[in-house]
Design a protein around this motif. Structure first.
Motif, PDB file in Angstrom:
ATOM      1  N   CYS A 130      20.165 -76.009 -65.348  1.00 56.89           N
ATOM      2  CA  CYS A 130      20.034 -77.588 -64.794  1.00 56.89           C
ATOM      3  C   CYS A 130      21.500 -77.838 -64.133  1.00 56.89           C
ATOM      4  CB  CYS A 130      19.715 -78.317 -65.911  1.00 56.89           C
ATOM      5  SG  CYS A 130      18.516 -77.930 -67.022  1.00 56.89           S
ATOM      6  N   THR A 131      21.216 -79.059 -63.236  1.00 63.96           N
ATOM      7  CA  THR A 131      22.428 -79.647 -62.664  1.00 63.96           C
ATOM      8  C   THR A 131      22.237 -81.146 -63.158  1.00 63.96           C
ATOM      9  OG1 THR A 131      22.683 -78.014 -60.738  1.00 63.96           O
ATOM     10  CG2 THR A 131      23.487 -80.179 -60.601  1.00 63.96           C
ATOM     11  N   LEU A 132      23.203 -81.673 -63.260  1.00 59.89           N
ATOM     12  CA  LEU A 132      23.333 -83.127 -63.590  1.00 59.89           C
ATOM     13  C   LEU A 132      24.331 -83.885 -62.741  1.00 59.89           C
ATOM     14  CD1 LEU A 132      22.983 -85.568 -65.424  1.00 59.89           C
ATOM     15  CD2 LEU A 132      24.609 -84.793 -67.185  1.00 59.89           C
ATOM     16  N   LEU A 133      24.122 -84.735 -61.933  1.00 58.11           N
ATOM     17  CA  LEU A 133      25.006 -85.461 -60.911  1.00 58.11           C
ATOM     18  C   LEU A 133      24.956 -86.985 -61.292  1.00 58.11           C
ATOM     19  CD1 LEU A 133      26.344 -85.449 -58.007  1.00 58.11           C
ATOM     20  CD2 LEU A 133      24.062 -86.119 -57.172  1.00 58.11           C
ATOM     21  N   SER A 134      26.206 -87.523 -61.339  1.00 54.39           N
ATOM     22  CA  SER A 134      26.450 -88.935 -61.727  1.00 54.39           C
ATOM     23  C   SER A 134      26.208 -89.650 -60.216  1.00 54.39           C
ATOM     24  CB  SER A 134      27.876 -88.833 -62.132  1.00 54.39           C
ATOM     25  OG  SER A 134      28.257 -90.288 -62.129  1.00 54.39           O
ATOM     26  N   VAL A 135      25.214 -90.352 -60.201  1.00 58.56           N
ATOM     27  CA  VAL A 135      24.685 -91.097 -59.047  1.00 58.56           C
ATOM     28  C   VAL A 135      25.461 -92.447 -58.775  1.00 58.56           C
ATOM     29  CG1 VAL A 135      22.708 -89.614 -58.617  1.00 58.56           C
ATOM     30  CG2 VAL A 135      22.616 -91.975 -59.883  1.00 58.56           C
ATOM     31  N   LYS A 136      26.090 -92.761 -59.919  1.00 60.81           N
ATOM     32  CA  LYS A 136      26.654 -94.188 -60.282  1.00 60.81           C
ATOM     33  C   LYS A 136      27.681 -94.032 -61.266  1.00 60.81           C
ATOM     34  CE  LYS A 136      27.563 -98.604 -61.721  1.00 60.81           C
ATOM     35  NZ  LYS A 136      28.007 -98.810 -63.033  1.00 60.81           N
ATOM     36  N   THR A 137      28.974 -94.042 -60.942  1.00 58.12           N
ATOM     37  CA  THR A 137      29.997 -93.993 -62.024  1.00 58.12           C
ATOM     38  C   THR A 137      30.697 -94.866 -62.380  1.00 58.12           C
ATOM     39  OG1 THR A 137      29.808 -91.417 -60.903  1.00 58.12           O
ATOM     40  CG2 THR A 137      31.739 -91.970 -62.219  1.00 58.12           C
ATOM     41  N   GLY A 138      31.024 -95.027 -63.591  1.00 60.69           N
ATOM     42  CA  GLY A 138      31.868 -95.818 -64.248  1.00 60.69           C
ATOM     43  C   GLY A 138      31.576 -97.464 -64.165  1.00 60.69           C
ATOM     44  N   GLY A 139      32.370 -98.159 -64.760  1.00 59.31           N
ATOM     45  CA  GLY A 139      32.131 -99.655 -64.654  1.00 59.31           C
ATOM     46  C   GLY A 139      30.945 -99.883 -65.721  1.00 59.31           C
ATOM     47  N   CYS A 140      30.603 -99.263 -66.675  1.00 59.59           N
ATOM     48  CA  CYS A 140      29.514 -99.520 -67.710  1.00 59.59           C
ATOM     49  C   CYS A 140      30.022-100.449 -68.551  1.00 59.59           C
ATOM     50  CB  CYS A 140      29.187 -98.164 -68.271  1.00 59.59           C
ATOM     51  SG  CYS A 140      27.815 -98.585 -69.529  1.00 59.59           S
ATOM     52  N   PRO A 141      29.166-101.510 -68.907  1.00 60.89           N
ATOM     53  CA  PRO A 141      29.422-102.682 -70.096  1.00 60.89           C
ATOM     54  C   PRO A 141      29.229-102.039 -71.169  1.00 60.89           C
ATOM     55  CG  PRO A 141      27.136-102.994 -69.042  1.00 60.89           C
ATOM     56  CD  PRO A 141      27.911-102.013 -68.417  1.00 60.89           C
ATOM     57  N   GLU A 142      28.799-101.128 -71.596  1.00 61.83           N
ATOM     58  CA  GLU A 142      28.712-100.478 -72.820  1.00 61.83           C
ATOM     59  C   GLU A 142      29.915-100.128 -73.736  1.00 61.83           C
ATOM     60  OE1 GLU A 142      25.659-100.845 -74.299  1.00 61.83           O
ATOM     61  OE2 GLU A 142      24.166 -99.379 -73.601  1.00 61.83           O
ATOM     62  N   ASP A 143      29.934-100.223 -75.182  1.00 59.41           N
ATOM     63  CA  ASP A 143      31.375 -99.579 -75.476  1.00 59.41           C
ATOM     64  C   ASP A 143      31.215 -98.389 -76.340  1.00 59.41           C
ATOM     65  OD1 ASP A 143      29.819-100.376 -77.877  1.00 59.41           O
ATOM     66  OD2 ASP A 143      31.117-101.544 -78.660  1.00 59.41           O
ATOM     67  N   CYS A 144      30.299 -97.291 -75.728  1.00 60.33           N
ATOM     68  CA  CYS A 144      29.973 -95.922 -76.550  1.00 60.33           C
ATOM     69  C   CYS A 144      31.495 -95.455 -76.650  1.00 60.33           C
ATOM     70  CB  CYS A 144      29.203 -94.984 -75.598  1.00 60.33           C
ATOM     71  SG  CYS A 144      27.731 -95.962 -75.219  1.00 60.33           S
TER      72      CYS A 144
END
Length: 329
Positions: free
Chosen positions: A46-60
């Motif tokens: 499988c290949t996993l691509l980040s199509v929108k990176t960073g700036g996430c409001p979560e705190d994982c």
């Protein structure tokens, strides 16, 4: 030997007993189950691509894409449909049969970005690849739109046990995660759901997460097992790498509990030798992610993986194999 039929009524005690089986015996039992339901020489790439990176409001606590942490992740807005289709085509040419698109969102919103993701799904689907997305929380209506666009699978990990969850994430609840899985299942989309070890959790948390996964109304068709890749700037930056034996216990237990699932050897492979990965395949893993990045963390190169496949006489699994088997039976 454990009952190897498809069960969703496992008790925590049963899961704990399997997890704590002497490790070589666990590998043997899991390998036996694996051979009942899968070709042991076949591994899906499988290949996993980040199509929108960073700036996430979560705190994982593990994630370098959270806006509140200072990491070296470069934030970028949603890629264009053309860029994503080009990446998917390159992944297909390199041997991948499943293409997963990840966006650093808390939840899907009904806006132009979601419309563009739907176009990405349609485009990748025309390439004959299994299309997967991981976009955060999802309503049932949004799940149905993704299904109509041709989405094959949706990833939404539990990460850890319900008891340990609040130590890792406070910006959404465990029930939020379970609700998204329900919405995905109701839309007749294949469920991809696993977790991460090495977060500072206890053994009972690993058992608890596996118990939750294996007692869902239907088992996930895909179960990623991730080892934490500690990233500087996140709250878990000081966590030590888990051993391969811990990964094997997770993979072997998952294989026995969920015999039909694709068990995906996911994050953490870069630090593993071919011999360690071979033990994971013996214990029931039958999928990897290819490419030099797994969203934002390093991953083995495609050339290294091809050499490993040759060394271990492994062959890549074809796309949509489940459907082919069903249509032939």
């Amino acid at each position: 030997m454990q009952n190897t039929g498809i069960r969703t009524d496992w008790s925590k005690e049963e899961v704990d007993n399997i997890y704590n089986t002497p490790v070589l015996e666990l590998i043997y039992q899991a390998a036996t189950v694996h051979r009942q339901y899968h070709d042991p020489q076949e591994v899906q790439v499988c290949t996993l691509l980040s199509v929108k990176t960073g700036g996430c409001p979560e705190d994982c606590a593990y994630c370098p894409q959270a806006a509140r942490y200072s990491t070296d992740v470069n934030v970028h807005k949603l890629l264009s449909v053309e860029e994503v289709i080009k990446s998917a085509l390159q992944a297909k040419e390199a041997g991948s049969t499943r293409f997963c698109m990840g966006a650093a969102w808390r939840e899907v919103r009904d806006n132009r970005d979601f419309d563009n993701v739907l176009e990405m799904v349609k485009g990748v689907n025309t390439l004959g690849m299994e299309v997967c997305c991981t976009l955060g929380m999802l309503s049932e209506d949004q799940a149905k739109k993704l299904k109509e666009a041709g989405l094959y699978a949706y990833n939404h990990n539990l990460d850890t046990s319900e008891e340990n969850y609040e130590n890792i994430i406070s910006t959404r609840t465990y029930d939020d995660r379970l609700k998204t899985l329900e919405n995905v299942r109701n839309a007749d989309i294949s469920v991809c759901c696993g977790g991460i070890i090495g977060l500072g959790e206890k053994e009972e948390d690993r058992v608890g997460m596996l118990h939750t996964l294996s007692t869902l109304p239907e088992h996930p068709e895909s179960v990623p097992v991730n080892a934490l890749v500690a990233v500087e700037g996140t709250p878990l930056e000081e966590q030590e790498r888990v051993s391969v034996w811990e990964m094997i216990r997770m993979i072997g237990t998952a294989r026995i509990l969920m015999p039909k699932a694709m068990i995906r050897l996911s994050a953490g492979r870069l630090e593993m030798s071919d011999e360690e990965q071979a033990l994971c395949f013996m214990a029931g893993a039958n999928s990897i992610f290819a490419g030099d990045k797994l969203l934002t963390t390093p991953n083995p190169s495609e050339d290294r993986d091809k050499l490993m496949f040759q060394k271990l006489d492994l062959k890549p699994r074809k796309s949509f194999k489940e459907e082919q088997v069903l249509s032939e039976s």
